[in-house]
Design a protein around this motif. Structure first.
Motif, PDB file in Angstrom:
ATOM      1  N   LYS A 128       0.823  -1.203   0.000  1.00  0.00           N
ATOM      2  CA  LYS A 128       0.000   0.000   0.000  1.00  0.00           C
ATOM      3  C   LYS A 128       0.859   1.256   0.000  1.00  0.00           C
ATOM      4  O   LYS A 128       0.490   2.291  -0.600  1.00  0.00           O
ATOM      5  N   ALA A 129       2.031   1.179   0.644  1.00  0.00           N
ATOM      6  CA  ALA A 129       2.934   2.326   0.732  1.00  0.00           C
ATOM      7  C   ALA A 129       3.890   2.399  -0.452  1.00  0.00           C
ATOM      8  O   ALA A 129       4.762   3.282  -0.479  1.00  0.00           O
ATOM      9  N   ASP A 130       3.759   1.495  -1.424  1.00  0.00           N
ATOM     10  CA  ASP A 130       4.634   1.457  -2.605  1.00  0.00           C
ATOM     11  C   ASP A 130       6.099   1.249  -2.206  1.00  0.00           C
ATOM     12  O   ASP A 130       7.006   1.884  -2.741  1.00  0.00           O
ATOM     13  N   VAL A 131       6.310   0.324  -1.250  1.00  0.00           N
ATOM     14  CA  VAL A 131       7.657  -0.011  -0.789  1.00  0.00           C
ATOM     15  C   VAL A 131       8.004  -1.417  -1.270  1.00  0.00           C
ATOM     16  O   VAL A 131       7.402  -2.387  -0.834  1.00  0.00           O
ATOM     17  N   PRO A 132       8.961  -1.564  -2.184  1.00  0.00           N
ATOM     18  CA  PRO A 132       9.375  -2.899  -2.622  1.00  0.00           C
ATOM     19  C   PRO A 132       9.970  -3.683  -1.459  1.00  0.00           C
ATOM     20  O   PRO A 132      10.611  -3.116  -0.566  1.00  0.00           O
ATOM     21  N   MET A 133       9.766  -5.006  -1.482  1.00  0.00           N
ATOM     22  CA  MET A 133      10.293  -5.888  -0.445  1.00  0.00           C
ATOM     23  C   MET A 133      11.264  -6.884  -1.080  1.00  0.00           C
ATOM     24  O   MET A 133      10.876  -7.657  -1.962  1.00  0.00           O
ATOM     25  N   ILE A 134      12.497  -6.861  -0.618  1.00  0.00           N
ATOM     26  CA  ILE A 134      13.477  -7.872  -1.005  1.00  0.00           C
ATOM     27  C   ILE A 134      13.711  -8.699   0.250  1.00  0.00           C
ATOM     28  O   ILE A 134      14.447  -8.297   1.151  1.00  0.00           O
ATOM     29  N   ILE A 135      13.054  -9.852   0.334  1.00  0.00           N
ATOM     30  CA  ILE A 135      13.010 -10.636   1.562  1.00  0.00           C
ATOM     31  C   ILE A 135      14.185 -11.613   1.584  1.00  0.00           C
ATOM     32  O   ILE A 135      14.261 -12.518   0.753  1.00  0.00           O
ATOM     33  N   PRO A 136      15.109 -11.471   2.551  1.00  0.00           N
ATOM     34  CA  PRO A 136      16.323 -12.281   2.526  1.00  0.00           C
ATOM     35  C   PRO A 136      16.189 -13.681   3.117  1.00  0.00           C
ATOM     36  O   PRO A 136      17.000 -14.555   2.806  1.00  0.00           O
ATOM     37  N   ALA A 137      15.202 -13.912   3.976  1.00  0.00           N
ATOM     38  CA  ALA A 137      15.154 -15.187   4.698  1.00  0.00           C
ATOM     39  C   ALA A 137      13.804 -15.883   4.590  1.00  0.00           C
ATOM     40  O   ALA A 137      13.738 -17.052   4.204  1.00  0.00           O
ATOM     41  N   ALA A 138      12.722 -15.216   4.967  1.00  0.00           N
ATOM     42  CA  ALA A 138      11.398 -15.841   4.924  1.00  0.00           C
ATOM     43  C   ALA A 138      11.139 -16.409   3.536  1.00  0.00           C
ATOM     44  O   ALA A 138      11.412 -15.746   2.537  1.00  0.00           O
ATOM     45  N   ASN A 139      10.616 -17.638   3.483  1.00  0.00           N
ATOM     46  CA  ASN A 139      10.542 -18.286   2.163  1.00  0.00           C
ATOM     47  C   ASN A 139       9.319 -19.159   1.937  1.00  0.00           C
ATOM     48  O   ASN A 139       9.299 -19.979   1.023  1.00  0.00           O
ATOM     49  N   SER A 140       8.281 -19.009   2.748  1.00  0.00           N
ATOM     50  CA  SER A 140       7.061 -19.763   2.491  1.00  0.00           C
ATOM     51  C   SER A 140       6.478 -19.374   1.132  1.00  0.00           C
ATOM     52  O   SER A 140       6.483 -18.196   0.758  1.00  0.00           O
ATOM     53  N   ASN A 141       5.966 -20.359   0.419  1.00  0.00           N
ATOM     54  CA  ASN A 141       5.312 -20.061  -0.855  1.00  0.00           C
ATOM     55  C   ASN A 141       4.088 -19.174  -0.666  1.00  0.00           C
ATOM     56  O   ASN A 141       3.626 -18.527  -1.613  1.00  0.00           O
ATOM     57  N   ASP A 142       3.567 -19.102   0.564  1.00  0.00           N
ATOM     58  CA  ASP A 142       2.435 -18.217   0.837  1.00  0.00           C
ATOM     59  C   ASP A 142       2.796 -16.753   0.591  1.00  0.00           C
ATOM     60  O   ASP A 142       1.926 -15.930   0.317  1.00  0.00           O
TER      61      ASP A 142
END
Length: 384
Positions: A128-142
């Protein structure tokens, strides 16, 4: 046994070259999301309290090391990077509050996320805030199921980890497997997928599947059920606190078969909780750790010099998340979220520790990069 090395071994050599490329480039475009002034803020929600608190400093330190190196090379778009971090405690409510705080702090990109169940409620906040997320650890397909445009995974997915587990189980010559999870999104995803994949393997049978409650100290009911099922292999897919207790209680109850844990349990504290003798020979499905990267000695030395501590799980992935964010901002010539997302989708061949980065259309890694580690002494080593 499987001999596994990571293709990221040569990537470490290229890190210095790619860091210097992040500097310069002029000012951000007029559509910049933060107004184009001051430091470019990167946000990180990570567990600094709670049962997974050992991981938080690895992540924040890894991210800070990348920021320091990039700033020393001139920054990005003529500006310095700054890390803003909040404690998510691996708790969904706390994580949502942390994400809201980071948005209020004006972060341009989120480079955090360890527990999938805690990261999930932050997706809509950052989107909603237009902030891209580059997630380094969490990896659930959800995390990618909702197909939000701003979400990118820098760790292998649960499906990829499950396949690595199945491949190893098949190669181990076992006949009966018990699965155990903690009922969180991450853990349940891996155990369910592993069970489904093993169901298609005629030579291996899933004889028990237990789901325990995280945070408890007595898993005797699950241990009894597992022992009654007579498996010769147990795969635990939850986090290290419960994993250590489960291993300790399984061994105390007389279980002598093989045990393997998923990446959420790869921490030396699991060995301490289980007891060194009980943990010896326990396998793990895991992406690279600093100590298992060939040629990673200089990076480890730089980390230790900066923080007076050894790096641990997800320090390299967090380091890379910052580098990928910096590269995308540079390529976009903008700090506007949608521009950075477009740049992330176009990245092709950018070297990170796990190899040359190119995101799939689902914004996951093309290859999961999972290998097999094994407990030797008081640490996890590459299984050879």
């Amino acid at each position: 046994m499987i001999r596994k090395t990571w293709i990221g071994a040569t990537a470490a050599v290229a890190l210095t070259l790619t860091l210097s490329a992040c500097g310069g480039g002029g000012l951000a475009s007029s559509g910049g999301g933060d107004g184009g002034k001051g430091d470019i803020r990167l946000g990180m929600a990570a567990p600094l309290s709670g049962s997974s608190s050992a991981i938080g400093p690895y992540m924040t330190n890894g991210a800070q090391l990348a920021i320091d190196e990039i700033n020393a090379s001139g920054g990005v778009l003529g500006r310095k990077l700054a890390l803003v971090h909040e404690d998510d405690a691996c708790d969904p409510r706390t994580a949502a509050s942390a994400a809201a705080k980071l948005v209020t702090e004006g972060v341009t990109v989120s480079v955090g996320g360890y527990c999938s169940s805690a990261t999930l409620p932050t997706l809509s906040i950052f989107n909603k805030a237009d902030v891209p997320m580059i997630i380094p650890a969490a990896n659930s397909n959800d995390l990618v199921k909702s197909k939000l445009p701003n979400v990118f995974l820098l760790n292998g997915t649960g499906a990829q980890q499950a396949q690595a587990a199945v491949d190893f189980i098949k190669s181990s010559g076992v006949k009966a497997v018990a699965l155990a999870d903690d009922n969180t999104s991450y853990s349940k995803d891996i155990s369910t997928r592993t069970g489904e994949k093993l169901g298609a393997v005629g030579s291996v049978k899933v004889v028990d599947h237990e789901s325990v409650t995280a945070g408890e100290s007595d898993y005797s009911a699950a241990v009894t059920s597992i022992l009654n099922a007579k498996p010769d292999f147990v795969y635990w897919t939850g986090y290290y606190q419960e994993g250590g207790l489960l291993i300790k209680q399984l061994r105390a109850a007389g279980y002598t078969g093989k045990i393997m844990v998923a990446d959420g349990s790869v921490d030396e504290q699991m060995i301490s909780i289980a007891g060194a003798a009980n943990a010896q020979g326990v396998f793990a499905t895991m992406t690279q750790t600093p100590q298992t990267i060939a040629g990673g000695e200089k990076w480890i030395a730089d980390y230790k010099a900066a923080f007076k501590a050894d790096p641990g799980p997800y320090s390299t992935q967090s380091y890379d998340a910052v580098r990928v964010a910096a590269q995308a901002i540079k390529n976009a010539n903008s700090t506007k979220g949608s521009d950075i997302v477009a740049a992330l989708e176009k990245i092709d061949g950018f070297p990170i520790f796990s190899g040359k980065l190119k995101f799939t259309p689902e914004h996951t890694l093309s290859e999961g990069g999972f290998g097999i580690l094994v407990v030797q002494g008081n640490t996890f080593a590459l299984n050879k």
